[in-house]
Design an enzyme around this catalytic site. Structure first.
Site, PDB file in Angstrom:
ATOM      1  N   SER A   1      -9.343 -33.049 -25.248  1.00 10.33           N
ATOM      2  CA  SER A   1     -10.594 -32.323 -25.501  1.00 10.33           C
ATOM      3  C   SER A   1     -11.447 -32.192 -24.238  1.00 10.33           C
ATOM      4  O   SER A   1     -12.187 -31.219 -24.082  1.00 10.33           O
ATOM      5  CB  SER A   1     -11.408 -33.045 -26.575  1.00 10.33           C
ATOM      6  OG  SER A   1     -10.686 -33.023 -27.773  1.00 10.33           O
ATOM      7  N   PHE A   2     -11.328 -33.195 -23.363  1.00  9.91           N
ATOM      8  CA  PHE A   2     -12.139 -33.163 -22.141  1.00  9.91           C
ATOM      9  C   PHE A   2     -11.860 -31.909 -21.306  1.00  9.91           C
ATOM     10  O   PHE A   2     -12.739 -31.412 -20.601  1.00  9.91           O
ATOM     11  CB  PHE A   2     -11.852 -34.430 -21.313  1.00  9.91           C
ATOM     12  CG  PHE A   2     -12.778 -34.617 -20.155  1.00  9.91           C
ATOM     13  CD1 PHE A   2     -14.099 -34.982 -20.357  1.00  9.91           C
ATOM     14  CD2 PHE A   2     -12.325 -34.417 -18.847  1.00  9.91           C
ATOM     15  CE1 PHE A   2     -14.965 -35.140 -19.283  1.00  9.91           C
ATOM     16  CE2 PHE A   2     -13.183 -34.573 -17.774  1.00  9.91           C
ATOM     17  CZ  PHE A   2     -14.511 -34.939 -17.991  1.00  9.91           C
TER      18      PHE A   2
ATOM     19  N   ILE B   1     -11.343 -39.084 -32.033  1.00 11.65           N
ATOM     20  CA  ILE B   1     -11.480 -40.092 -33.089  1.00 11.65           C
ATOM     21  C   ILE B   1     -12.076 -41.357 -32.474  1.00 11.65           C
ATOM     22  O   ILE B   1     -11.513 -41.917 -31.535  1.00 11.65           O
ATOM     23  CB  ILE B   1     -10.119 -40.391 -33.752  1.00 11.65           C
ATOM     24  CG1 ILE B   1      -9.539 -39.087 -34.339  1.00 11.65           C
ATOM     25  CG2 ILE B   1     -10.269 -41.440 -34.851  1.00 11.65           C
ATOM     26  CD1 ILE B   1      -8.173 -39.219 -34.950  1.00 11.65           C
TER      27      ILE B   1
ATOM     28  N   THR C   1     -10.937 -44.193 -29.285  1.00 10.27           N
ATOM     29  CA  THR C   1     -11.465 -43.760 -27.987  1.00 10.27           C
ATOM     30  C   THR C   1     -12.691 -44.585 -27.617  1.00 10.27           C
ATOM     31  O   THR C   1     -13.751 -44.396 -28.211  1.00 10.27           O
ATOM     32  CB  THR C   1     -11.831 -42.261 -28.031  1.00 10.27           C
ATOM     33  OG1 THR C   1     -10.751 -41.578 -28.636  1.00 10.27           O
ATOM     34  CG2 THR C   1     -12.088 -41.692 -26.672  1.00 10.27           C
TER      35      THR C   1
ATOM     36  N   HIS D   1     -14.483 -44.488 -24.906  1.00 12.26           N
ATOM     37  CA  HIS D   1     -15.553 -43.690 -24.305  1.00 12.26           C
ATOM     38  C   HIS D   1     -15.773 -42.389 -25.090  1.00 12.26           C
ATOM     39  O   HIS D   1     -16.115 -41.354 -24.559  1.00 12.26           O
ATOM     40  CB  HIS D   1     -15.261 -43.411 -22.834  1.00 12.26           C
ATOM     41  CG  HIS D   1     -13.907 -42.812 -22.585  1.00 12.26           C
ATOM     42  ND1 HIS D   1     -12.776 -43.250 -23.200  1.00 12.26           N
ATOM     43  CD2 HIS D   1     -13.524 -41.800 -21.776  1.00 12.26           C
ATOM     44  CE1 HIS D   1     -11.732 -42.534 -22.791  1.00 12.26           C
ATOM     45  NE2 HIS D   1     -12.167 -41.648 -21.925  1.00 12.26           N
TER      46      HIS D   1
HETATM   47  N1  RBF Z   1      -8.704 -36.538 -25.992  1.00  9.00           N
HETATM   48  C1  RBF Z   1      -8.922 -36.054 -27.229  1.00  9.00           C
HETATM   49  O1  RBF Z   1      -8.868 -34.841 -27.425  1.00  9.00           O
HETATM   50  N2  RBF Z   1      -9.192 -36.899 -28.275  1.00  9.00           N
HETATM   51  C2  RBF Z   1      -9.286 -38.254 -28.125  1.00  9.00           C
HETATM   52  O2  RBF Z   1      -9.531 -38.954 -29.105  1.00  9.00           O
HETATM   53  C3  RBF Z   1      -9.051 -38.791 -26.819  1.00  9.00           C
HETATM   54  N3  RBF Z   1      -9.120 -40.133 -26.594  1.00  9.00           N
HETATM   55  C4  RBF Z   1      -8.930 -40.635 -25.331  1.00  9.00           C
HETATM   56  C5  RBF Z   1      -9.011 -42.006 -25.084  1.00  9.00           C
HETATM   57  C6  RBF Z   1      -8.822 -42.503 -23.799  1.00  9.00           C
HETATM   58  C7  RBF Z   1      -8.948 -43.989 -23.563  1.00  9.00           C
HETATM   59  C8  RBF Z   1      -8.537 -41.617 -22.730  1.00  9.00           C
HETATM   60  C9  RBF Z   1      -8.359 -42.131 -21.313  1.00  9.00           C
HETATM   61  C10 RBF Z   1      -8.459 -40.270 -22.969  1.00  9.00           C
HETATM   62  C11 RBF Z   1      -8.622 -39.751 -24.252  1.00  9.00           C
HETATM   63  N4  RBF Z   1      -8.518 -38.375 -24.515  1.00  9.00           N
HETATM   64  C12 RBF Z   1      -8.748 -37.887 -25.757  1.00  9.00           C
HETATM   65  C13 RBF Z   1      -8.038 -37.438 -23.469  1.00  9.00           C
HETATM   66  C14 RBF Z   1      -9.122 -36.777 -22.662  1.00  9.00           C
HETATM   67  O3  RBF Z   1      -9.735 -35.743 -23.455  1.00  9.00           O
HETATM   68  C15 RBF Z   1      -8.512 -36.143 -21.411  1.00  9.00           C
HETATM   69  O4  RBF Z   1      -7.522 -35.238 -21.787  1.00  9.00           O
HETATM   70  C16 RBF Z   1      -7.875 -37.184 -20.486  1.00  9.00           C
HETATM   71  O5  RBF Z   1      -8.748 -38.223 -20.228  1.00  9.00           O
HETATM   72  C17 RBF Z   1      -7.424 -36.526 -19.163  1.00  9.00           C
HETATM   73  O6  RBF Z   1      -8.530 -35.987 -18.487  1.00  9.00           O
END
Ligand code: RBF
Length: 278
Positions: A174-175, A200, A204, A206
């Site tokens: 999502s980031f 969720i 997660t 952060h």
């Molecule tokens: N991306 C999501 O779309 N949903 C999540 O619940 C999610 N949880 C994450 C938890 C952790 C600890 C990390 C490091 C990343 C998570 N990401 C999640 C991915 C984030 O959106 C992104 O794609 C990555 O951090 C790469 O930049």
């Protein structure tokens, strides 16, 4: 005390039953809890407003189910694709337009729309013909986001968007949704961007930071590019909550995000300043 009023129609065969239930699903009515036993089956549909009306007069009623709609022309286009016995839209003598449909044997349904909207508000229509959309979908929690994508596709198909006018782009999580959405918006090739993701909290650490950044980034891209972006990023406490929002139980947020995109493109077409002639 009365809790609800249900109008029941008996359908003679299962082919007609399936055609009717899929027609009403495609018109966006919410399906309520259905039942099935060895003796029969019932699929109820719920409308936002229900009325029971008694009428006295000299003329027979044209139909026994009356459905008030906000965009009769779009309903006409959608129904024509699924039902053979569809009349033409007619003026009534009560300041409305009406469409008579016979989706099953002996079943007459009148769809109607007030000529004058009650409030003088401008609203977008749900007709996506000729509109081009990009969908940005995150792969993280893909078992949820793929369902959101299915819901969004379904909404665009039902509103008349052609498959070739839909571009799907996948990002890792999502980031990454806001930056990719902006890249696509800046191409000028799309009328709207539909964003689909799932965060969720349980998984997660952060979560708050990502959720805030994603929401802010999508909003900022929409405002700075002028291209409508709609928000289909789930922010949930648990997986169960995410499943509820990506399925039938509490609707599908991907479907809603796509419907909002169609409405916003139409609204923009109606309200934006016309391009200068020079
Ligand atoms: N991306 C999501 O779309 N949903 C999540 O619940 C999610 N949880 C994450 C938890 C952790 C600890 C990390 C490091 C990343 C998570 N990401 C999640 C991915 C984030 O959106 C992104 O794609 C990555 O951090 C790469 O930049």
């Amino acid at each position: 005390m009365i809790k609800s009023i249900t109008t029941i129609r008996h359908v003679s065969n299962s082919r007609e039953f399936d055609a009717l239930t899929s027609l009403f699903s495609s018109l966006g009515l919410a399906r309520a809890t259905e039942w099935k036993t060895s003796r029969g089956q019932g699929i109820p549909f719920e409308a936002g407003v229900g009325k029971l009306e008694f009428v006295i007069g000299k003329e027979p009623l044209a139909a026994d189910i009356w459905i008030e709609v906000t965009d009769l022309d779009t309903i006409h286009d959608l129904i024509k694709k699924q039902v053979t016995r569809v009349g033409e839209i007619q003026e009534t003598n009560w300041n409305s337009r009406m469409l008579l449909v016979e989706p099953g044997k002996g079943m007459k349904i009148a769809f109607w729309q007030h000529q004058q909207p009650r409030h003088d508000a401008i609203e977008g229509d749900l007709n996506a013909q000729g509109m081009r959309f990009a969908m940005v979908v995150s792969r993280w929690n893909s078992f949820i986001t793929e369902r959101l994508l299915q819901g969004a596709m379904d909404a665009l198909r039902r509103t008349g968007c052609r498959r070739e006018d839909i571009t799907v782009v996948r990002v890792p999580g999502s980031f990454e949704i806001p930056s990719q959405s902006r890249t696509l918006a800046e191409t000028g090739k799309f009328d709207a961007i539909i964003t689909l993701g799932c965060l969720i909290r349980g998984e997660t650490t952060h979560y708050e930071h990502i959720a805030t950044e994603v929401t802010r980034g999508i909003g900022q891209s929409a405002q700075e590019t002028g291209v409508p972006h709609t928000y289909g990023v789930l922010t949930c406490e648990t997986l169960e909550q995410a499943l509820d929002r990506a399925g039938l139980k509490a609707g599908n947020k991907g479907f809603e995000a796509a419907m909002s995109a169609v409405e916003m493109v139409s609204l923009k077409q109606k309200t934006a300043r016309p391009a200068s002639k020079s």
